[in-house]
Scaffold this motif. Structure first.
Motif, PDB file in Angstrom:
ATOM      1  N   GLU A 164       0.830  -1.200   0.000  1.00 20.50           N
ATOM      2  CA  GLU A 164       0.000   0.000   0.000  1.00 20.50           C
ATOM      3  C   GLU A 164       0.869   1.256   0.000  1.00 20.50           C
ATOM      4  OE1 GLU A 164      -3.616   1.961   2.706  1.00 20.50           O
ATOM      5  OE2 GLU A 164      -2.596   0.112   3.317  1.00 20.50           O
ATOM      6  N   HIS A 165       1.944   1.218   0.794  1.00 20.76           N
ATOM      7  CA  HIS A 165       2.862   2.361   0.832  1.00 20.76           C
ATOM      8  C   HIS A 165       3.502   2.571  -0.534  1.00 20.76           C
ATOM      9  CE1 HIS A 165       5.766   5.222   2.377  1.00 20.76           C
ATOM     10  NE2 HIS A 165       6.741   4.488   1.872  1.00 20.76           N
ATOM     11  N   GLN A 166       3.940   1.486  -1.153  1.00 23.96           N
ATOM     12  CA  GLN A 166       4.545   1.597  -2.475  1.00 23.96           C
ATOM     13  C   GLN A 166       3.533   2.117  -3.490  1.00 23.96           C
ATOM     14  OE1 GLN A 166       6.157  -2.267  -3.336  1.00 23.96           O
ATOM     15  NE2 GLN A 166       7.949  -1.991  -2.006  1.00 23.96           N
ATOM     16  N   MET A 167       2.273   1.670  -3.362  1.00 20.68           N
ATOM     17  CA  MET A 167       1.242   2.142  -4.287  1.00 20.68           C
ATOM     18  C   MET A 167       0.998   3.643  -4.106  1.00 20.68           C
ATOM     19  SD  MET A 167      -2.612   0.651  -4.758  1.00 20.68           S
ATOM     20  CE  MET A 167      -1.945  -0.971  -5.143  1.00 20.68           C
ATOM     21  N   LYS A 168       0.927   4.053  -2.824  1.00 21.18           N
ATOM     22  CA  LYS A 168       0.739   5.487  -2.569  1.00 21.18           C
ATOM     23  C   LYS A 168       1.940   6.293  -3.074  1.00 21.18           C
ATOM     24  CE  LYS A 168      -2.304   5.098   1.463  1.00 21.18           C
ATOM     25  NZ  LYS A 168      -2.462   5.385   2.911  1.00 21.18           N
ATOM     26  N   LEU A 169       3.138   5.741  -2.862  1.00 22.04           N
ATOM     27  CA  LEU A 169       4.330   6.421  -3.350  1.00 22.04           C
ATOM     28  C   LEU A 169       4.317   6.530  -4.864  1.00 22.04           C
ATOM     29  CD1 LEU A 169       7.063   7.664  -2.584  1.00 22.04           C
ATOM     30  CD2 LEU A 169       8.069   5.379  -2.764  1.00 22.04           C
ATOM     31  N   ALA A 170       3.884   5.425  -5.523  1.00 25.98           N
ATOM     32  CA  ALA A 170       3.795   5.444  -6.988  1.00 25.98           C
ATOM     33  C   ALA A 170       2.757   6.471  -7.442  1.00 25.98           C
ATOM     34  CB  ALA A 170       3.448   4.053  -7.509  1.00 25.98           C
ATOM     35  N   GLU A 171       1.618   6.528  -6.711  1.00 26.72           N
ATOM     36  CA  GLU A 171       0.589   7.520  -7.051  1.00 26.72           C
ATOM     37  C   GLU A 171       1.128   8.934  -6.876  1.00 26.72           C
ATOM     38  OE1 GLU A 171      -2.750   6.643  -4.631  1.00 26.72           O
ATOM     39  OE2 GLU A 171      -3.378   4.888  -5.798  1.00 26.72           O
ATOM     40  N   MET A 172       1.877   9.150  -5.767  1.00 27.98           N
ATOM     41  CA  MET A 172       2.466  10.464  -5.553  1.00 27.98           C
ATOM     42  C   MET A 172       3.447  10.811  -6.659  1.00 27.98           C
ATOM     43  SD  MET A 172       3.077  10.418  -1.417  1.00 27.98           S
ATOM     44  CE  MET A 172       3.981  11.958  -1.474  1.00 27.98           C
ATOM     45  N   GLN A 173       4.300   9.859  -7.024  1.00 23.19           N
ATOM     46  CA  GLN A 173       5.258  10.098  -8.107  1.00 23.19           C
ATOM     47  C   GLN A 173       4.540  10.376  -9.422  1.00 23.19           C
ATOM     48  OE1 GLN A 173       7.784   6.652  -8.100  1.00 23.19           O
ATOM     49  NE2 GLN A 173       9.012   7.355  -6.346  1.00 23.19           N
ATOM     50  N   MET A 174       3.474   9.589  -9.671  1.00 22.92           N
ATOM     51  CA  MET A 174       2.724   9.815 -10.908  1.00 22.92           C
ATOM     52  C   MET A 174       2.056  11.181 -10.889  1.00 22.92           C
ATOM     53  SD  MET A 174      -0.233   7.372 -12.539  1.00 22.92           S
ATOM     54  CE  MET A 174       0.937   6.014 -12.624  1.00 22.92           C
ATOM     55  N   GLY A 175       1.502  11.553  -9.686  1.00 20.92           N
ATOM     56  CA  GLY A 175       0.888  12.871  -9.580  1.00 20.92           C
ATOM     57  C   GLY A 175       1.909  13.976  -9.783  1.00 20.92           C
ATOM     58  N   MET A 176       3.102  13.794  -9.203  1.00 17.92           N
ATOM     59  CA  MET A 176       4.153  14.797  -9.386  1.00 17.92           C
ATOM     60  C   MET A 176       4.574  14.874 -10.843  1.00 17.92           C
ATOM     61  SD  MET A 176       6.442  14.067  -5.957  1.00 17.92           S
ATOM     62  CE  MET A 176       7.693  15.261  -6.433  1.00 17.92           C
ATOM     63  N   GLN A 177       4.685  13.690 -11.489  1.00 17.72           N
ATOM     64  CA  GLN A 177       5.049  13.695 -12.903  1.00 17.72           C
ATOM     65  C   GLN A 177       3.983  14.393 -13.737  1.00 17.72           C
ATOM     66  OE1 GLN A 177       5.745   9.623 -13.965  1.00 17.72           O
ATOM     67  NE2 GLN A 177       7.713   9.508 -12.876  1.00 17.72           N
ATOM     68  N   MET A 178       2.702  14.117 -13.411  1.00 14.82           N
ATOM     69  CA  MET A 178       1.616  14.771 -14.155  1.00 14.82           C
ATOM     70  C   MET A 178       1.641  16.277 -13.929  1.00 14.82           C
ATOM     71  SD  MET A 178      -1.532  12.069 -13.627  1.00 14.82           S
ATOM     72  CE  MET A 178      -2.668  13.103 -14.542  1.00 14.82           C
ATOM     73  N   LYS A 179       1.865  16.675 -12.660  1.00 10.22           N
ATOM     74  CA  LYS A 179       1.946  18.108 -12.380  1.00 10.22           C
ATOM     75  C   LYS A 179       3.134  18.741 -13.100  1.00 10.22           C
ATOM     76  CE  LYS A 179      -0.410  18.078  -7.916  1.00 10.22           C
ATOM     77  NZ  LYS A 179      -0.289  18.343  -6.470  1.00 10.22           N
ATOM     78  N   ALA A 180       4.271  18.021 -13.082  1.00  9.47           N
ATOM     79  CA  ALA A 180       5.448  18.536 -13.790  1.00  9.47           C
ATOM     80  C   ALA A 180       5.161  18.650 -15.277  1.00  9.47           C
ATOM     81  CB  ALA A 180       6.641  17.613 -13.539  1.00  9.47           C
ATOM     82  N   GLN A 181       4.444  17.649 -15.822  1.00 11.80           N
ATOM     83  CA  GLN A 181       4.114  17.701 -17.250  1.00 11.80           C
ATOM     84  C   GLN A 181       3.150  18.851 -17.540  1.00 11.80           C
ATOM     85  OE1 GLN A 181       2.679  13.979 -18.702  1.00 11.80           O
ATOM     86  NE2 GLN A 181       2.710  14.603 -20.841  1.00 11.80           N
ATOM     87  N   GLU A 182       2.146  19.007 -16.621  1.00 15.27           N
ATOM     88  CA  GLU A 182       1.227  20.131 -16.796  1.00 15.27           C
ATOM     89  C   GLU A 182       1.969  21.467 -16.726  1.00 15.27           C
ATOM     90  OE1 GLU A 182      -1.740  19.683 -13.846  1.00 15.27           O
ATOM     91  OE2 GLU A 182      -2.746  17.994 -14.832  1.00 15.27           O
ATOM     92  N   LEU A 183       2.918  21.565 -15.755  1.00 13.81           N
ATOM     93  CA  LEU A 183       3.700  22.794 -15.643  1.00 13.81           C
ATOM     94  C   LEU A 183       4.526  23.041 -16.893  1.00 13.81           C
ATOM     95  CD1 LEU A 183       4.635  25.148 -13.864  1.00 13.81           C
ATOM     96  CD2 LEU A 183       6.386  23.627 -12.919  1.00 13.81           C
ATOM     97  N   LYS A 184       5.083  21.920 -17.407  1.00 12.86           N
ATOM     98  CA  LYS A 184       5.873  22.051 -18.620  1.00 12.86           C
ATOM     99  C   LYS A 184       5.011  22.514 -19.786  1.00 12.86           C
ATOM    100  CE  LYS A 184       9.021  19.457 -21.581  1.00 12.86           C
ATOM    101  NZ  LYS A 184       9.651  18.130 -21.834  1.00 12.86           N
ATOM    102  N   LEU A 185       3.794  21.942 -19.864  1.00 12.48           N
ATOM    103  CA  LEU A 185       2.880  22.353 -20.935  1.00 12.48           C
ATOM    104  C   LEU A 185       2.489  23.816 -20.786  1.00 12.48           C
ATOM    105  CD1 LEU A 185       0.557  19.207 -21.137  1.00 12.48           C
ATOM    106  CD2 LEU A 185       2.270  19.938 -22.813  1.00 12.48           C
ATOM    107  N   LYS A 186       2.249  24.242 -19.535  1.00 11.91           N
ATOM    108  CA  LYS A 186       1.913  25.651 -19.304  1.00 11.91           C
ATOM    109  C   LYS A 186       3.076  26.558 -19.676  1.00 11.91           C
ATOM    110  CE  LYS A 186      -1.582  24.993 -15.717  1.00 11.91           C
ATOM    111  NZ  LYS A 186      -1.952  25.246 -14.297  1.00 11.91           N
ATOM    112  N   GLN A 187       4.290  26.096 -19.278  1.00 11.13           N
ATOM    113  CA  GLN A 187       5.465  26.884 -19.642  1.00 11.13           C
ATOM    114  C   GLN A 187       5.604  26.980 -21.159  1.00 11.13           C
ATOM    115  OE1 GLN A 187       8.686  24.982 -17.624  1.00 11.13           O
ATOM    116  NE2 GLN A 187       8.268  25.971 -15.636  1.00 11.13           N
ATOM    117  N   GLU A 188       5.389  25.830 -21.831  1.00  9.34           N
ATOM    118  CA  GLU A 188       5.469  25.849 -23.296  1.00  9.34           C
ATOM    119  C   GLU A 188       4.386  26.741 -23.875  1.00  9.34           C
ATOM    120  OE1 GLU A 188       5.259  21.821 -24.521  1.00  9.34           O
ATOM    121  OE2 GLU A 188       7.322  21.329 -23.940  1.00  9.34           O
TER     122      GLU A 188
END
Length: 249
Positions: free
Chosen positions: A160-184
């Motif tokens: 469960e911890h690993q799943m939550k960590l993976a979700e957090m990483q995925m959320g951070m990656q999505m946010k980073a991608q969204e930020l990158k798209l906004k920057q672009e």
């Protein structure tokens, strides 16, 4: 019933039954002729009576010792055969006593019979040991089950911890991608604004150039018109001068 059994729990009835069934028959006095003296018969009967009384007393005395395990049964039989021979019971009785001694000796070499109380205690001890072993096995199984359950819970929590960590990483990656798209997107807007500004500046410059050229053209046109008008006026004035009479001023 044997002498050993009588010695184990002697009673008066057992003694008389034993003597009547096994030993007493060996002590019968056979009257083979009429010349037998009644006194001998009476003496033999008295001797038998004393023997029976002595036997009863002996069994009553040694019975508790045999039951308590203090006196071995074969030793009690040997003592009985020794004192029984003092009564001069005859050859048949002697043979019976010898046989009784041989049987006691043979039984003494046999493995001892189990004591019911000891067997009961052993059985109870075995049952208690089996119950303790079953309880120990149950406790071990319960402990193993709890350990396995704890291990499974730990694994589930880790997963469960690993799943939550993976979700957090995925959320951070999505946010980073969204930020990158906004920057672009902002970069594209800035580039578009820059292009638009440059285009407007160029257009303004072109418009200024056009206006300047138009002003130059207008100036040239005005000057040309002014010259043309001047020339026409001069030409008209010249023609008028030519048309005047010669004598007129």
């Amino acid at each position: 019933m044997t002498l050993e059994e009588i010695l184990a729990s002697p009673t008066r009835e057992d003694v008389f039954a034993f003597l009547r069934n096994d030993v007493a028959r060996s002590y019968r006095v056979d009257v083979e002729s009429d010349s037998t003296i009644r006194a001998d018969l009476t003496r033999n009967q008295e001797n038998m009576t004393r023997f029976m009384q002595a036997t009863s007393g002996y069994l009553a005395a040694v019975g508790p010792a045999v039951q308590a395990g203090i006196l071995p049964p074969n030793a009690a039989v040997e003592i009985f055969t020794a004192f029984a021979r003092n009564f001069k019971l005859g050859k048949q009785a002697e043979d019976a006593l010898d046989k009784l001694g041989e049987e006691a000796e043979a039984k003494s070499k046999e493995p001892p019979k189990p004591n019911p109380e000891e067997e009961k205690m052993k059985m109870e001890a075995a049952i208690k040991a089996a119950e303790a072993q079953v309880k120990q096995q149950a406790a071990q199984q319960d402990m193993a089950f709890k350990q396995q359950q704890a291990q499974m819970d730990a694994q589930a929590k880790q997963a469960e911890h690993q799943m939550k960590l993976a979700e957090m990483q995925m959320g951070m990656q999505m946010k980073a991608q969204e930020l990158k798209l906004k920057q672009e997107e902002l970069a594209l807007k800035a580039q578009e604004a820059q292009i638009t500004t440059a285009a407007k500046a160029e257009q303004a410059q072109m418009d200024a150039v056009v206006k300047q050229r138009q002003a130059q053209v207008d100036m040239v046109t005005t000057e040309h018109k002014a010259r043309t008008d001047m020339q026409m006026m001069e030409e008209k004035a010249r023609q008028q001068r030519q048309q005047k009479p010669k004598g007129a001023k």
